[in-house]
Design a protein around this motif. Sequence first.
Motif, PDB file in Angstrom:
ATOM      1  N   ASP A 104       0.850  -1.186   0.000  1.00  0.00           N
ATOM      2  CA  ASP A 104       0.000   0.000   0.000  1.00  0.00           C
ATOM      3  C   ASP A 104       0.889   1.241   0.000  1.00  0.00           C
ATOM      4  O   ASP A 104       0.945   1.981   0.978  1.00  0.00           O
ATOM      5  N   ILE A 111      -0.517  -0.786  -9.154  1.00  0.00           N
ATOM      6  CA  ILE A 111      -1.806  -1.475  -9.124  1.00  0.00           C
ATOM      7  C   ILE A 111      -2.764  -0.566  -8.356  1.00  0.00           C
ATOM      8  O   ILE A 111      -2.335   0.415  -7.744  1.00  0.00           O
ATOM      9  N   ASP A 112      -4.045  -0.875  -8.388  1.00  0.00           N
ATOM     10  CA  ASP A 112      -5.029  -0.005  -7.740  1.00  0.00           C
ATOM     11  C   ASP A 112      -4.718   0.249  -6.272  1.00  0.00           C
ATOM     12  O   ASP A 112      -4.911   1.350  -5.773  1.00  0.00           O
ATOM     13  N   SER A 113      -4.221  -0.761  -5.573  1.00  0.00           N
ATOM     14  CA  SER A 113      -3.972  -0.621  -4.137  1.00  0.00           C
ATOM     15  C   SER A 113      -2.565  -0.123  -3.804  1.00  0.00           C
ATOM     16  O   SER A 113      -2.233   0.027  -2.640  1.00  0.00           O
TER      17      SER A 113
END
Length: 164
Positions: free
Chosen positions: A22, A118-120
């Motif tokens: 994250d 990536i999205d996260s």
Amino acid sequence: MTVVSAVKDSQALTMTFVAEFDAGIERVWQLWEDPRQLERWWGPPTWPATFERYEFVAGGGARYYMTGPEGQKSRGWWTIIAIEAPHRLEFDDGFADDNGEPLASMDPMRSVVTLEAIDSGTRMTLVAKFTNDEQFEQVLSMGAEEGMRLALGQIDELLADVPR
């Protein structure tokens, strides 16, 4: 999130780890380019690393040791093959003698690290390529898979800290 997969491929002579964090690519890249941050995760928690030399340039090298729970030292070295900041790092990774010099009796592994958004946050893929079956089995028998899982497992906490 950390390690999402670890795959040993005896046919391809590779060990591949995929971890997700994250944090943005630039922040995850710092974990590779800054030896003080690298020391905080390269090696399992009970075998922390100390980098004595770190030249983060193509053609540069690193000399490090990991200190075990009883004070024993396991030495290693890198030769950096390619850097494509902040997305790709390629290096040879080998075992060293007590002076930090590469062991002639053991071929290095070729490691390739890739970072992708990536999205996260960031997905990091680390692929270690071995030269032959004997080396592959020897390194696995030394606990390399579990050691790398534990090492990568330390990164989330490091990313939560303010960069130094």
